[in-house]
Design a protein around this motif. Structure first.
Motif, PDB file in Angstrom:
ATOM      1  N   THR A   1     -65.422  77.785  26.510  1.00  0.00           N
ATOM      2  CA  THR A   1     -64.308  77.275  27.319  1.00  0.00           C
ATOM      3  C   THR A   1     -64.645  77.155  28.796  1.00  0.00           C
ATOM      4  O   THR A   1     -63.952  76.466  29.534  1.00  0.00           O
ATOM      5  CB  THR A   1     -63.078  78.189  27.161  1.00  0.00           C
ATOM      6  OG1 THR A   1     -63.419  79.528  27.559  1.00  0.00           O
ATOM      7  CG2 THR A   1     -62.580  78.184  25.732  1.00  0.00           C
TER       8      THR A   1
ATOM      9  N   ALA B   1     -54.294  80.832  28.320  1.00  0.00           N
ATOM     10  CA  ALA B   1     -55.131  79.630  28.263  1.00  0.00           C
ATOM     11  C   ALA B   1     -55.100  78.886  29.597  1.00  0.00           C
ATOM     12  O   ALA B   1     -56.133  78.365  30.051  1.00  0.00           O
ATOM     13  CB  ALA B   1     -54.660  78.719  27.136  1.00  0.00           C
TER      14      ALA B   1
ATOM     15  N   THR C   1     -57.299  80.886  31.921  1.00  0.00           N
ATOM     16  CA  THR C   1     -58.614  81.241  31.371  1.00  0.00           C
ATOM     17  C   THR C   1     -58.777  82.763  31.356  1.00  0.00           C
ATOM     18  O   THR C   1     -59.794  83.312  31.798  1.00  0.00           O
ATOM     19  CB  THR C   1     -59.757  80.588  32.183  1.00  0.00           C
ATOM     20  OG1 THR C   1     -59.399  79.256  32.538  1.00  0.00           O
ATOM     21  CG2 THR C   1     -61.037  80.514  31.350  1.00  0.00           C
TER      22      THR C   1
ATOM     23  N   ILE D   1     -59.779  85.353  29.443  1.00  0.00           N
ATOM     24  CA  ILE D   1     -60.591  85.451  28.233  1.00  0.00           C
ATOM     25  C   ILE D   1     -60.212  86.633  27.333  1.00  0.00           C
ATOM     26  O   ILE D   1     -60.055  86.453  26.115  1.00  0.00           O
ATOM     27  CB  ILE D   1     -62.085  85.516  28.597  1.00  0.00           C
ATOM     28  CG1 ILE D   1     -62.495  84.261  29.365  1.00  0.00           C
ATOM     29  CG2 ILE D   1     -62.940  85.669  27.348  1.00  0.00           C
ATOM     30  CD1 ILE D   1     -62.325  82.981  28.602  1.00  0.00           C
TER      31      ILE D   1
END
Length: 321
Positions: free
Chosen positions: A30, A281, A284, A286
């Motif tokens: 990502t 999301a 980000t 994680i």
């Protein structure tokens, strides 16, 4: 039964390992895992290096995966890069809210689908049957996110403009009222309906066709010839054979339904796991993304196991010995 459950659990272990590996690689792809930190222009390269060392991001990818897997297995799901909260606490805080929405939606789905499926089958080719069939196809073709927005516009915006009682469109309760049963019930109506429509429409079609198929079989003619009333034949015999494949369908749909709450919870600002994933999301974040994705994967395997076990409850003829 115990032997079967143990065998299924053992079979699920390598599957979960594979899923965890795919989840890990997909999240790695990502982008920058420290994006939540690197937006701060004051961070130096030394600061970023210390952060990578702190979170083990300076290790080779296989070592990162094994460390992450060990932490997930021991309940150490990490800390959010954005809020600095423990990921387990974040999920557990929001999971009951998702389960409330989940339970209300599926109760609505099964109740309405069984009622309409039975009525359309026993009234085949009637005006009621044609009407429900048309609405079912319309429901199947309707995107959930668009339906949610239309429900907000109608029952919140337009009803309020017309002076009619309107429904809330955001959150789980009004802060001024508190988290009472009445408040939660009012706030869950629109997201539950939005989640239910597409699945309910499919189930209505499935139940109708299954009942009509069973009504053509010899055992129904035999039961009718013996003098059993139509209602007794339907509920004592036909529905038992309809419910068994329906359990399969529900067991396969539950994980997709759980993951489908992501969009709906975001639209209605419902404070559940789906909204948590969406927020993570966007940022980000994680550790949160990886934990939620693995949690959904585990729930997928668990739901399928529960569906298999429930077969024996619905139909005692099934044996897992």
């Amino acid at each position: 039964m115990r032997t079967y459950i143990l065998k299924r659990v053992i079979q699920a272990i390598p599957l979960l390992f594979l899923i965890s590996f795919i989840v890990f690689l997909s999240i790695q792809a990502t982008g920058d895992p420290l994006a939540a930190y690197t937006v701060d222009a004051s961070l130096t390269s030394d600061d970023i290096a210390r952060l990578k060392a702190k979170y083990g991001l300076d290790q080779p990818v296989p070592i990162q995966y094994l460390n992450w897997l060990k932490n997930m297995a021991t309940g150490n799901w990490g800390t959010s890069y954005f809020t600095r909260e423990d990921v387990v606490d974040m999920i557990l805080e929001r999971l009951p809210n998702t389960l409330i929405l989940f339970a209300v939606s599926y109760a609505l789905i099964l109740g309405v689908a069984l009622l309409l499926g039975i009525l359309t089958a026993i009234r085949q080719y009637s005006l009621f049957d044609y009407s429900v069939t048309a609405l079912s196809f319309l429901g199947i073709a309707t995107p959930s996110f668009w339906l949610g927005l239309m429900l907000i516009y109608l029952f919140a915006v337009r009803f309020k403009a017309w002076g009619l009682p309107s429904l809330p469109v955001g959150g789980m309760y009004d802060l001024s009222e508190g988290k009472t049963l009445a408040e939660v019930s009012r706030h869950v109506i629109l997201p539950a309906i939005t989640l239910s429509v597409v699945v309910c429409a499919r189930y209505v079609r499935y139940i109708r066709s299954s009942i009509l198929e069973q009504l053509q079989l010899d055992y129904v003619r035999t039961a009718t010839a013996k003098g059993l009333r139509s209602r007794a034949v339907l509920f004592r015999h036909v529905m038992k054979n309809v419910l068994l494949p329906l359990v399969t369908l529900v067991g396969l749909d539950l994980p997709n339904f759980l993951s489908g709450t992501i969009v709906i919870e975001s639209i209605f600002a419902w404070p559940g796991v789906g909204r948590l994933f969406w927020s993570a999301a966007e940022r980000t974040d994680i550790p949160v993304l990886m934990a939620v994705m693995l949690f959904v994967a585990v729930m997928t395997v668990l739901f399928n196991l529960i569906a298999d076990i429930f077969y024996a409850v619905v139909d005692p003829r099934i044996s897992y010995s």
